[in-house]
Design an enzyme around this catalytic site. Structure first.
Site, PDB file in Angstrom:
ATOM      1  N   SER A 123     -13.899   3.884  19.888  1.00  0.00           N
ATOM      2  CA  SER A 123     -13.627   2.542  20.504  1.00  0.00           C
ATOM      3  C   SER A 123     -14.212   2.192  21.786  1.00  0.00           C
ATOM      4  CB  SER A 123     -12.182   2.437  20.663  1.00  0.00           C
ATOM      5  OG  SER A 123     -11.530   2.602  19.480  1.00  0.00           O
TER       6      SER A 123
HETATM    7  N1  SAH Z   1      -9.691   6.814  18.758  1.00  0.00           N
HETATM    8  C1  SAH Z   1     -10.807   7.602  18.283  1.00  0.00           C
HETATM    9  C2  SAH Z   1     -11.193   7.230  16.871  1.00  0.00           C
HETATM   10  C3  SAH Z   1     -11.547   5.671  16.244  1.00  0.00           C
HETATM   11  S1  SAH Z   1     -12.247   5.819  14.719  1.00  0.00           S
HETATM   12  C4  SAH Z   1     -12.004   7.630  19.084  1.00  0.00           C
HETATM   13  O1  SAH Z   1     -11.957   6.819  20.157  1.00  0.00           O
HETATM   14  O2  SAH Z   1     -12.932   8.446  18.804  1.00  0.00           O
HETATM   15  C5  SAH Z   1     -10.534   5.751  13.745  1.00  0.00           C
HETATM   16  C6  SAH Z   1     -10.193   7.347  13.423  1.00  0.00           C
HETATM   17  O3  SAH Z   1      -9.181   7.129  12.698  1.00  0.00           O
HETATM   18  C7  SAH Z   1     -11.514   7.912  12.559  1.00  0.00           C
HETATM   19  O4  SAH Z   1     -11.583   9.095  13.175  1.00  0.00           O
HETATM   20  C8  SAH Z   1     -10.842   8.072  11.115  1.00  0.00           C
HETATM   21  O5  SAH Z   1     -11.191   9.168  10.274  1.00  0.00           O
HETATM   22  C9  SAH Z   1      -9.175   8.000  11.624  1.00  0.00           C
HETATM   23  N2  SAH Z   1      -8.307   7.804  10.461  1.00  0.00           N
HETATM   24  C10 SAH Z   1      -8.416   6.707   9.545  1.00  0.00           C
HETATM   25  N3  SAH Z   1      -7.336   6.709   8.719  1.00  0.00           N
HETATM   26  C11 SAH Z   1      -6.558   7.643   9.227  1.00  0.00           C
HETATM   27  C12 SAH Z   1      -5.258   8.220   8.806  1.00  0.00           C
HETATM   28  N4  SAH Z   1      -4.558   7.666   7.571  1.00  0.00           N
HETATM   29  N5  SAH Z   1      -4.794   9.311   9.529  1.00  0.00           N
HETATM   30  C13 SAH Z   1      -5.472   9.965  10.359  1.00  0.00           C
HETATM   31  N6  SAH Z   1      -6.619   9.348  10.845  1.00  0.00           N
HETATM   32  C14 SAH Z   1      -7.304   8.344  10.236  1.00  0.00           C
END
Ligand code: SAH
Length: 222
Positions: A70
């Site tokens: 993000s």
């Molecule tokens: N906060 C993190 C990732 C943001 S992107 C950072 O800053 O790096 C959102 C993340 O949520 C992705 O890695 C995606 O795979 C994960 N995601 C999406 N749906 C999900 C779920 N149901 N359970 C766990 N993770 C999930």
């Protein structure tokens, strides 16, 4: 020109200070603990080598599998809205590269984090261990069901957008607990803060955001 490691680190620290001042303080985030954490955590180490030069940019950055870390301001603002106390236990859904996890680990007692893309899980665990965080547990799986064995939590943060309020997660929040999540609405995605009280759940719509979708892998079993 060959730069020394010390020069590189000084340059990165300067970029980080600039990121916090221009992108975060200037936009109104005032929580000193959040600012201190984001000034100190080496955000570039959370990005794949080829995107590292974008680590301090004012935008989300690709981390693979079409997912993004993000934008720094969003990390700061969501964390501030969680109103964390040093004694809090926090649940994070969507570990990704683990940067937000590190910010939470600086401010809370313990962070539980769930990531559904297997390829992200081990690197995030290794990265946080390398940086010395001992108050973090990360596991793979569908985070929309939460982590019932460790509930209730003082705060829950979701870093992917759900299409409806995740009821299983709200159930795992203690009375007085806060949850911050992006939510897809008919008007586009909104960042929502939910506070659980004895009388129900208070909803506060904060501002428009753009997150990757929260993928739910199966029927809600809770
Ligand atoms: N906060 C993190 C990732 C943001 S992107 C950072 O800053 O790096 C959102 C993340 O949520 C992705 O890695 C995606 O795979 C994960 N995601 C999406 N749906 C999900 C779920 N149901 N359970 C766990 N993770 C999930």
């Amino acid at each position: 020109m060959i730069r020394s490691q010390a020069e590189d680190e000084a340059r990165l620290a300067a970029e980080r200070a600039e990121m916090v001042d221009r992108q975060i303080v200037d936009r109104g985030v005032a929580d000193a603990r959040v600012l201190r954490a984001m000034r100190s955590i080496p955000r570039h180490l959370f990005l794949p080598e080829r995107y590292r030069h974008e680590a301090y940019a004012d935008s989300p950055v690709l981390i693979g599998h079409q997912q993004t870390i993000s934008q720094p301001y969003i990390v700061a603002s969501m964390t501030e809205h969680l109103c964390l106390d040093q004694s809090d236990r926090v649940l994070e859904i969507g570990t990704g590269c683990g940067y937000q996890t590190a910010v939470l680990a600086e401010l809370a007692r313990f962070v539980y984090s769930i990531e559904r893309i297997d390829d992200f899980v081990q690197p995030a665990i290794a990265r946080l261990a390398d940086l010395g965080y001992q108050n973090v547990r990360i596991k793979g799986g569908d985070g929309s069901r939460g982590w019932p064995e460790e509930a209730p939590f003082d705060a829950i943060i979701v870093t992917a957008a759900a299409t409806r309020l995740p009821q299983s997660l709200l159930r795992q929040l203690r009375i007085g607990g806060r949850m911050v999540t992006p939510l897809a609405t008919t008007y586009g995605q909104q960042l929502v803060k939910l506070t659980k009280t004895e009388h129900g759940v208070e909803e506060q719509y904060l501002y428009a955001v753009r997150f990757v979708p929260l993928i739910e892998d199966g029927p809600d079993s809770c």
